[in-house]
Design an enzyme around this catalytic site. Structure first.
Site, PDB file in Angstrom:
ATOM      1  N   HIS A  62      -2.064  -3.733  -2.009  1.00  0.00           N
ATOM      2  CA  HIS A  62      -2.477  -2.366  -2.349  1.00  0.00           C
ATOM      3  C   HIS A  62      -1.260  -1.459  -2.486  1.00  0.00           C
ATOM      4  CE1 HIS A  62      -2.122  -0.157   1.586  1.00  0.00           C
ATOM      5  NE2 HIS A  62      -2.434  -1.309   2.145  1.00  0.00           N
ATOM      6  N   ASP A 164       3.569   0.233   4.683  1.00  0.00           N
ATOM      7  CA  ASP A 164       2.173  -0.148   4.424  1.00  0.00           C
ATOM      8  C   ASP A 164       1.763   0.618   3.175  1.00  0.00           C
ATOM      9  OD1 ASP A 164      -0.543  -0.557   4.356  1.00  0.00           O
ATOM     10  OD2 ASP A 164      -0.987   0.566   6.183  1.00  0.00           O
ATOM     11  N   GLU A 194      -7.157   1.090  -1.017  1.00  0.00           N
ATOM     12  CA  GLU A 194      -7.373   0.152   0.090  1.00  0.00           C
ATOM     13  C   GLU A 194      -7.615   0.928   1.377  1.00  0.00           C
ATOM     14  OE1 GLU A 194      -6.338  -2.324   3.608  1.00  0.00           O
ATOM     15  OE2 GLU A 194      -5.451  -0.455   2.954  1.00  0.00           O
ATOM     16  N   GLU A 195      -6.838   1.987   1.558  1.00  0.00           N
ATOM     17  CA  GLU A 195      -6.847   2.716   2.837  1.00  0.00           C
ATOM     18  C   GLU A 195      -8.159   3.437   3.119  1.00  0.00           C
ATOM     19  OE1 GLU A 195      -4.757   2.269   5.043  1.00  0.00           O
ATOM     20  OE2 GLU A 195      -2.826   1.749   4.159  1.00  0.00           O
ATOM     21  N   ASP A 217      -0.324  -7.858   2.896  1.00  0.00           N
ATOM     22  CA  ASP A 217      -0.432  -6.532   3.509  1.00  0.00           C
ATOM     23  C   ASP A 217       0.364  -6.558   4.815  1.00  0.00           C
ATOM     24  OD1 ASP A 217      -1.237  -3.904   4.156  1.00  0.00           O
ATOM     25  OD2 ASP A 217      -3.296  -4.249   3.485  1.00  0.00           O
ATOM     26  N   HIS A 303       0.973   3.382   9.833  1.00  0.00           N
ATOM     27  CA  HIS A 303       0.341   4.697   9.610  1.00  0.00           C
ATOM     28  C   HIS A 303       1.071   5.820  10.333  1.00  0.00           C
ATOM     29  CE1 HIS A 303      -3.767   3.099   8.008  1.00  0.00           C
ATOM     30  NE2 HIS A 303      -2.730   2.528   7.436  1.00  0.00           N
TER      31      HIS A 303
HETATM   32 CO    CO Z   1      -2.768   0.921   6.012  1.00  0.00          CO
HETATM   33 ZN    ZN Z   2      -2.155  -1.745   4.185  1.00  0.00          ZN
END
Ligand code: CO
Ligand code: ZN
Length: 334
Positions: A62, A164, A194-195, A217, A303
């Site tokens: 992603h 990420d 994706e998130e 990922d 994150h």
């Molecule tokens: Co993420």
């Molecule tokens: Zn991710």
């Protein structure tokens, strides 16, 4: 690869607003001169196809990143927001964020009562505006902010925002650069959204109908002070996923990945992630079901504004993927 990651990490690309990161990825792909067929679908997934035989393999990562979406602007010009993807208020406090037009903000909070828990609705973005009208001009309701870009290399360790999942996008680009000749079609997909729930991957898998899918990922590690127990460490090799919240690996695909790593002497770890998921969660449930596996890059502080990965894990992931693509009975054994 470090320069590529530096560029991708610092590009703006919140879920649902991936135009900038997509065009950066297009540039990177074109520069590789591999004659891939490029396509952007209705949701914004970027699909790079190398035609081959009848069988089709999907390799996905992603491209979107978590963000804050402006929901309200008060009379003094402070912005309230709702999270796009998973955010921890304790990590947001004091963070610098940036909007699509380059406007920078910092995150402040209201006064808390004794022992009151910090929640997202106690936070606001301050872009230094003197009034509601001034704030509205650059950051109207509906605009999105991401963590402010920065990138540093310290020995084997790389630090930045949105590793990420730009680290995995970088791995895909490097696999394409070193792409071995194979007798099947490969669709490389840089997915959107994706998130917010593995959304782009769903339509990508539906239209491509692959015989086998692999997702790259990031995953958490258990190697920081008093971290929740987890048998994944930074720098100990790519993690081959066993299970997460939305997915249990296809046993044969997982075994093939392990076999490949052992055969080529590539270090690897096994990953069980008790919370969270990846695009594999929606891909494997597409159509009549798709045998799917996941390679995860060990990452600290996922994150947060400063995620850390180990460069050697990136290199070993590229090696593992390139070797896997050349496995003799990739499709026959499924
Ligand atoms: Co993420
Ligand atoms: Zn991710």
């Amino acid at each position: 690869m470090k320069d590529t990651l530096a560029r991708l990490s610092q590009t703006y690309g919140p879920s649902g607003r991936e135009e900038e990161i997509r065009s950066q990825l297009c540039k990177e792909l074109t520069a590789l001169e591999k004659n891939l067929h490029l396509k952007t679908d209705a949701l914004g997934n970027l699909i790079a196809t190398r035609p081959g035989g009848e069988k089709r393999l999907l390799l996905a990562a992603h491209m979107d990143e978590i963000a804050l979406l402006v929901t309200h602007i008060d009379d003094s010009g402070f912005l309230r927001f709702t999270p796009v993807g998973g955010h921890d208020p304790r990590i947001l406090l004091g963070a610098r964020v940036v909007f699509a037009d380059g406007t920078v903000g910092t995150i402040g909070r209201e006064k808390l009562k004794d022992k009151e828990e910090l929640k997202l609705d106690k936070l606001f973005i301050d872009i230094g505006a003197a009034s509601k009208a001034e704030a509205e001009e650059s950051c109207p309701i509906g605009s999105m902010a991401v963590f402010a870009p920065h990138f540093s290399v310290q020995g084997h360790r790389l630090m930045g925002k949105a590793l990420d999942n730009r680290a995995s996008c970088t791995v895909l680009l490097e696999v394409i650069r070193n792409l071995p000749p194979v007798d099947y079609q490969i669709d490389f997909v840089f997915t959107v959204q994706e998130e917010v729930g593995l959304r782009g991957a769903r339509t990508a898998a539906y239209q491509l109908q692959p015989d086998l899918a692999l997702v790259v990922d990031v995953t958490r590690t258990g190697d920081t002070p008093e971290a929740p127990v987890m048998a994944v460490k930074l720098g100990k090799g790519p993690a081959i996923k066993v299970k997460d919240r939305s997915f249990i690996s296809h046993p044969r695909v997982k075994d093939l990945l392990e076999e490949t790593a052992r055969l080529h002497g590539i270090p690897y770890q096994l990953e069980i992630l008790e919370r969270g998921g990846t695009d594999a969660g929606s891909i494997h449930l597409t159509g009549e079901g798709i045998p799917t596996g996941v390679i995860s890059l060990p990452t600290r502080y996922i994150h947060s504004p400063a995620e850390i990965i180990d460069y050697r894990d990136l290199q070993n992931s590229v090696d593992l993927l390139c070797s896997f693509l050349q496995h003799r009975d990739l499709f026959s054994s499924l």
